[in-house]
Design an enzyme around this catalytic site. Structure first.
Site: not given
Ligand code: GDP
Ligand code: IMO
Ligand code: MG
Length: 429
Positions: A16, A39-41, A225, A305, A310, A337
């Site tokens: 996201k 969250a960790g984006h 999430q 985070t 995973r 992809l």
């Molecule tokens: P979010 O929580 O939905 O924002 O996603 P996260 O940041 O937690 O996890 C996505 C991970 O995949 C991060 O390390 C991104 O840098 C990586 N990522 C996102 N899009 C791509 C992609 O198209 N290819 C690869 N290899 N990594 C990607």
């Molecule tokens: P982003 O925004 C993936 C999961 C936790 C657990 C459940 C409840 O990066 O997509 P919490 O601490 O929210 O009470 O935990 O939700 N969880 C996530 N899994 N990405 C996340 O955020 C998450 N935020 C919470 O692992 O299963």
């Molecule tokens: Mg994340």
């Protein structure tokens, strides 16, 4: 007009952050509407990796205002740490560039202690939370005894509210969990300090966003999430405590649905989940390890985070169709992809089987996934490295076919597919 909403269509970590970053170009504001630092984006620009937990990913684009909406739960200490980290990388996080809703709720050290104590008590039945105090903070919100960000407008008010809150929470820690009390005075002093720094950020963000939308500016609502972690629509009780689905954007920002433009469902080309709970398309052994990666690449499937590995598996079209329906998705953004390159076969879960019957819809929603077995369609993979692809024609036929199959089975257009974490590594359709 318009409000574009970016939704995680699976169990989170779909990418996201990078999609928000891309769509934020030219937008006036990007707003988080739910969750907290669970969250960790991730946003990657020119090799530099930005990790965002509370601040919206749109902030990496210059000129975009970051809003922390009323639907969020905010740990002020973690917010300040994150602001300092981003500022050190040259991102402007001054008041005016970042705005916090006065009605957002605050996470205290007792929420974190309660989250951990509750997980310990559940033992093998634990949710697998991120341990960030999210559930207890939302519990206090709905019990109408929470700490709202508005207390941070004045240090004395913040300290007094924190003191009263800790006294009550300490009683729960002791009586319910047999845990030692936390130091109320130290926490109150901490809150007075947070107020000194954060007071200028606290404002009526709902009004701010409304005025932007009325003036025809673009606003992004950045989901945290994923839809299957939604408190109502997810795999309850293995969910988070907020509403990451589209409806949550309206209540979590205080903006009206008629401003909605696109509702972008972000989904990986495969599927992952962290924490406990059902996962019908989960892969195990060598197959799972191949999808997860070893941790050598920054994008390998280890939590942003918590660093937890995973759980990995195949794309589940029953759940994706469900996500499309409850969110009103207008399109899909497929990520990662490139990770499927080199696999001999790729799998799509078309339906479930249970007791000799086949199901294309879940009879009682995702909370009752237990016992359903995935029915797969296998497709040939592609050996080609797709990381340099920017247009559909650059992708191997097998990859295009895979994407077309997802479109046909979800009845949604794929507007983009990413082939690497960098901002520019995107195939646009
Ligand atoms: P979010 O929580 O939905 O924002 O996603 P996260 O940041 O937690 O996890 C996505 C991970 O995949 C991060 O390390 C991104 O840098 C990586 N990522 C996102 N899009 C791509 C992609 O198209 N290819 C690869 N290899 N990594 C990607
Ligand atoms: P982003 O925004 C993936 C999961 C936790 C657990 C459940 C409840 O990066 O997509 P919490 O601490 O929210 O009470 O935990 O939700 N969880 C996530 N899994 N990405 C996340 O955020 C998450 N935020 C919470 O692992 O299963
Ligand atoms: Mg994340």
């Amino acid at each position: 007009m318009p409000l574009h909403i970016i939704i995680g269509a699976q169990w989170g970590d779909e990418g996201k952050g990078r999609i928000t970053d891309l769509l934020a170009e030219g937008a006036a504001a990007a707003a988080r509407y739910s969750g907290g630092d669970n969250a960790g984006h991730t946003v990657t620009v020119g090799g530099e990796i930005f990790k965002l937990h509370l601040l919206p990913s749109g902030l990496i684009q210059p000129g975009v205002v970051g809003v922390l909406g009323n639907g969020m739960v905010i740990n002020p200490q973690r917010l300040l740490e994150e602001m300092d980290k981003l500022a050190a990388k040259g991102v402007d996080v001054s008041p005016g560039r970042v705005k916090i809703s006065y009605a957002a709720h605050l996470i205290s050290p007792t929420h974190i202690a309660l989250d951990k104590a509750n997980e310990a008590r559940l033992g093998t039945g634990k949710i697998g939370t991120t341990g960030r105090g999210i559930g207890p903070a939302y519990t206090d919100k709905t019990a109408r005894r929470g700490l709202r960000a508005e207390i941070l407008r004045d240090p004395a008010t913040a300290a007094e509210a924190a003191r009263a809150h800790i006294a009550q929470a300490n009683a729960t820690l002791a009586q319910v969990y047999g845990e030692p009390p936390l130091d109320a005075e130290a926490i109150a002093a901490g809150y007075a300090g947070y107020a000194k720094r954060l007071a200028p950020y606290i404002t009526d963000t709902a009004l701010y966003l409304h005025l932007l939308l009325k003036a025809g500016k673009t606003v992004l609502a950045e989901g945290a999430q994923g839809s299957l972690l939604d408190i109502d629509h997810g795999t309850y009780p293995y969910v988070t405590s907020s509403s990451p689905t589209t409806g949550g954007a309206f209540t979590g920002l205080g903006v009206a649905p008629q401003f909605t433009g696109r509702v972008v469902g972000v989904t990986k080309a495969f599927q992952t989940r962290v924490g406990e709970g059902p996962f019908p398309t989960e892969a195990f052994g060598a197959e799972a390890e191949r999808l997860r990666g070893t941790g050598a690449n920054p994008w390998d499937e280890f939590g942003t985070t918590t660093g937890r590995p995973r759980r990995c598996g195949w794309i589940d079209l029953v759940l994706l169709r469900y996500s499309a329906r409850i969110n009103g998705l207008t399109e899909l953004a497929i990520t990662k992809l490139d990770v499927l390159s080199g696999l001999e076969r790729v799998r799509l879960c078309m339906a479930y089987r249970k007791g000799g019957q086949t199901f294309e819809e879940l009879p009682l929603g995702p909370a009752h996934l237990e016992g359903f077995e995935a029915v797969y369609e296998d497709m040939p993979g592609w050996p080609d490295d797709v990381r340099a692809a920017r247009r559909p024609a650059h992708l191997p036929e097998a990859a295009r076919h895979y994407l077309r199959r997802i479109e046909a089975l979800t009845v949604l257009p794929i507007s983009m597919a990413s082939v690497g974490p960098e901002r520019g590594q995107m195939v646009r359709f």
